[in-house]
Structure formats: C-alpha cells, structure tokens
Design a protein around this motif. Structure first.
Motif, mmCIF file in Angstrom:
data_model
loop_
_atom_site.group_PDB
_atom_site.id
_atom_site.type_symbol
_atom_site.label_atom_id
_atom_site.label_comp_id
_atom_site.label_asym_id
_atom_site.label_seq_id
_atom_site.Cartn_x
_atom_site.Cartn_y
_atom_site.Cartn_z
ATOM 1 N N GLU A 100 -47.830 -41.868 96.960
ATOM 2 C CA GLU A 100 -47.361 -42.362 98.252
ATOM 3 C C GLU A 100 -47.441 -43.886 98.352
ATOM 4 O O GLU A 100 -47.199 -44.450 99.417
ATOM 5 C CB GLU A 100 -48.178 -41.717 99.373
ATOM 6 N N MET A 101 -47.749 -44.557 97.262
ATOM 7 C CA MET A 101 -47.854 -46.009 97.261
ATOM 8 C C MET A 101 -46.573 -46.634 96.702
ATOM 9 O O MET A 101 -46.029 -46.169 95.704
ATOM 10 C CB MET A 101 -49.062 -46.457 96.438
ATOM 11 N N THR A 102 -46.107 -47.702 97.348
ATOM 12 C CA THR A 102 -44.921 -48.406 96.862
ATOM 13 C C THR A 102 -45.289 -49.219 95.622
ATOM 14 O O THR A 102 -46.474 -49.486 95.373
ATOM 15 C CB THR A 102 -44.380 -49.356 97.937
ATOM 16 N N PRO A 103 -44.283 -49.653 94.836
ATOM 17 C CA PRO A 103 -44.589 -50.509 93.679
ATOM 18 C C PRO A 103 -45.366 -51.760 94.071
ATOM 19 O O PRO A 103 -46.248 -52.211 93.335
ATOM 20 C CB PRO A 103 -43.202 -50.852 93.124
ATOM 21 N N PHE A 104 -45.028 -52.352 95.218
ATOM 22 C CA PHE A 104 -45.747 -53.546 95.669
ATOM 23 C C PHE A 104 -47.210 -53.236 95.960
ATOM 24 O O PHE A 104 -48.112 -53.980 95.533
ATOM 25 C CB PHE A 104 -45.080 -54.118 96.918
ATOM 26 N N GLU A 105 -47.472 -52.144 96.651
ATOM 27 C CA GLU A 105 -48.855 -51.766 96.971
ATOM 28 C C GLU A 105 -49.650 -51.469 95.705
ATOM 29 O O GLU A 105 -50.827 -51.830 95.591
ATOM 30 C CB GLU A 105 -48.857 -50.557 97.919
ATOM 31 N N GLY A 150 -49.201 -59.338 86.856
ATOM 32 C CA GLY A 150 -49.258 -58.683 88.156
ATOM 33 C C GLY A 150 -48.714 -59.557 89.268
ATOM 34 O O GLY A 150 -48.012 -59.083 90.175
ATOM 35 N N ILE A 151 -49.031 -60.840 89.230
ATOM 36 C CA ILE A 151 -48.512 -61.769 90.241
ATOM 37 C C ILE A 151 -46.994 -61.857 90.152
ATOM 38 O O ILE A 151 -46.289 -61.826 91.166
ATOM 39 C CB ILE A 151 -49.151 -63.160 90.054
ATOM 40 N N THR A 152 -46.478 -61.942 88.926
ATOM 41 C CA THR A 152 -45.029 -61.995 88.723
ATOM 42 C C THR A 152 -44.356 -60.733 89.247
ATOM 43 O O THR A 152 -43.331 -60.794 89.938
ATOM 44 C CB THR A 152 -44.706 -62.177 87.232
ATOM 45 N N ALA A 153 -44.930 -59.570 88.919
ATOM 46 C CA ALA A 153 -44.349 -58.293 89.346
ATOM 47 C C ALA A 153 -44.361 -58.172 90.866
ATOM 48 O O ALA A 153 -43.353 -57.791 91.481
ATOM 49 C CB ALA A 153 -45.115 -57.131 88.712
ATOM 50 N N LYS A 160 -41.138 -62.637 97.344
ATOM 51 C CA LYS A 160 -41.982 -63.758 97.740
ATOM 52 C C LYS A 160 -42.274 -64.633 96.530
ATOM 53 O O LYS A 160 -42.151 -64.190 95.383
ATOM 54 C CB LYS A 160 -43.295 -63.256 98.345
ATOM 55 N N SER A 161 -42.684 -65.875 96.799
ATOM 56 C CA SER A 161 -43.056 -66.754 95.702
ATOM 57 C C SER A 161 -44.394 -66.329 95.118
ATOM 58 O O SER A 161 -45.185 -65.626 95.769
ATOM 59 C CB SER A 161 -43.154 -68.200 96.189
ATOM 60 N N ILE A 165 -47.983 -64.794 96.812
ATOM 61 C CA ILE A 165 -48.749 -63.642 96.320
ATOM 62 C C ILE A 165 -50.193 -64.052 96.042
ATOM 63 O O ILE A 165 -51.134 -63.322 96.363
ATOM 64 C CB ILE A 165 -48.104 -63.061 95.044
ATOM 65 N N LEU A 166 -50.374 -65.228 95.451
ATOM 66 C CA LEU A 166 -51.730 -65.724 95.187
ATOM 67 C C LEU A 166 -52.522 -65.868 96.478
ATOM 68 O O LEU A 166 -53.699 -65.500 96.546
ATOM 69 C CB LEU A 166 -51.658 -67.072 94.467
ATOM 70 N N PHE A 167 -51.874 -66.409 97.513
ATOM 71 C CA PHE A 167 -52.565 -66.574 98.799
ATOM 72 C C PHE A 167 -52.909 -65.215 99.385
ATOM 73 O O PHE A 167 -54.022 -64.999 99.892
ATOM 74 C CB PHE A 167 -51.701 -67.372 99.775
#
Length: 222
Positions: A100-105, A150-153, A160-161, A165-167
């Motif tokens: 039930e989790m999206t790729p982003f999550e 992971g940050i890139t994905a 988003k930039s 994502i880092l923030f």
C-alpha cells in the motif's frame, strides 16, 4: 519495506473466499513443491480435476475422487517465510510501490533506513557490515551510494529537486524520534502491514507541515 512472502499473502487472502460449495479453497503442492489450488468442493478428482503445474509442468490434481496423484500433497500449516533483516533493493527501478506504499513513500523509508545504518556504522561498524553483508572496508561507501541513489529516485518520483528531498529527509529524521503511537512486532505479517500504514500516515502528515518547517528554516538561516 522488506519483500513479503507473496505466496503466503496470496494464500491468506484466497482462504477468505468461499466457493459455491460453502468451503474455503484448499492448497496443494506438486511433486516439486509448487503451490496450486483446487476449487469447487476442493477435493481432488480425476478427469477435469487433473492438470499440469504452471511452474514445472508436472501432473497435478487427483487420480480419483479424494485421492491426489502420486507425489502431490496437501499444503498444511503454511508459514510466513518473509526474510528478516536487511534486504538489498535497487532504488529507482520499480514503477510500482510496495503493497500500500507508493514508490515515493518506499524511497523515503529506504533513505531513512540507510541514513540510520550509516549513522550506526560510526560506532557499530562490524554489526552494520554483518547486517548488510558487506565488508567493513566497503560498508560506508556502499551506504553512501545507496543514499545518493535514493535521493535521485525520490526526486524523480515527485518532481522535486534533490535539495528539496535532502531537506525533507533531514527534517523528517530529526522528528522521527518524537513520533508516538502503537508499538509493532515486525516479525508478524499483519503487524508489518499495520506499521507500513502508520508510516504512510506519518509521511502524509509531515508533508502537509513541510512548507511551514521550510519557512522557519529559511528565517533561522537568514
């Protein structure tokens, strides 16, 4: 986001279904231990009750009513065989989420895990390298590589930039220790599902508050 035992999940869900004979499906194993099911009354029978295993092509089903073909057996006492511990994944290659989790999550959770492991490696290098099955010489670079991927994905999933994502991840990591809620036994199948749902709720709530957090940060560093 450990990969669950999919066969166990399917069997559990299918057992909730009731056939036209008012019985739950039964599951069997072919001679090579591949799972199959018999519908309707769920009893083996000859004729239309025979078939070929979809995985290996061996004969499955019944040789007569109530009697399985040689080498076939009833699946009993199935257990969740989900592999515990650290499981390596390839960030950014899946276009689908996990359950039930999206790729982003999923990517945010993986980032938190890898950041936690990197932090733990500062004073528990041997334990972290053993958990990840990497040498002590390679583990830090391995985790840094996973974090960068992971940050890139994550940035690609939501447009988003990487700075954003880092923030997000750094702010989230600072807040995680303050989260309150139920405790979950991650060795249990249902408990893992419940934990994932709770994590998703936390992420969505945090995302809704991210803009004010960013504004406060910008004011503080001016």
């Amino acid at each position: 986001t450990m990969p669950h035992d999919v066969t166990f999940e399917i069997i559990t869900e299918m057992k909730k279904e009731i056939t036209t004979y008012n019985v739950a499906p039964k599951f069997f194993l072919c001679p090579n231990n591949h799972v199959y099911t018999i519908g309707d009354c769920t009893n083996p029978r000859s004729g239309e009750g025979r078939g070929k295993c979809a995985d290996c092509g061996t004969d499955i089903g019944g040789q007569s009513y109530g009697q399985l073909m040689q080498g076939n057996k009833l699946l009993e006492g199935e257990k969740d065989k989900t592999r515990t511990g650290y499981t390596e994944v390839v960030e950014g290659q899946s276009k689908e989420g996990t359950r039930e989790m999206t790729p982003f999550e999923v990517s945010i959770l993986q980032l938190l895990i890898h950041l936690g492991l990197l932090s733990a490696s500062l004073d528990k290098l041997t334990e972290v390298s053993n958990l990840c099955q990497r040498s002590e010489q390679d583990i830090v670079n391995y985790l840094l590589g996973k974090i960068n991927l992971g940050i890139t994905a994550a940035s690609k999933y939501v447009g988003k930039s990487q700075d954003e994502i880092l923030f997000l991840v750094s702010s989230l990591a600072a807040e995680v220790s303050k989260w309150e809620g139920d405790k979950f036994d991650l060795l249990g199948h249902q408990s893992r599902l419940d934990w994932e749902r709770e994590f998703v709720k936390k992420i969505k709530d945090f995302n809704n508050r991210l803009e004010p957090i960013r504004n406060d940060y910008d004011i503080a560093v001016e």
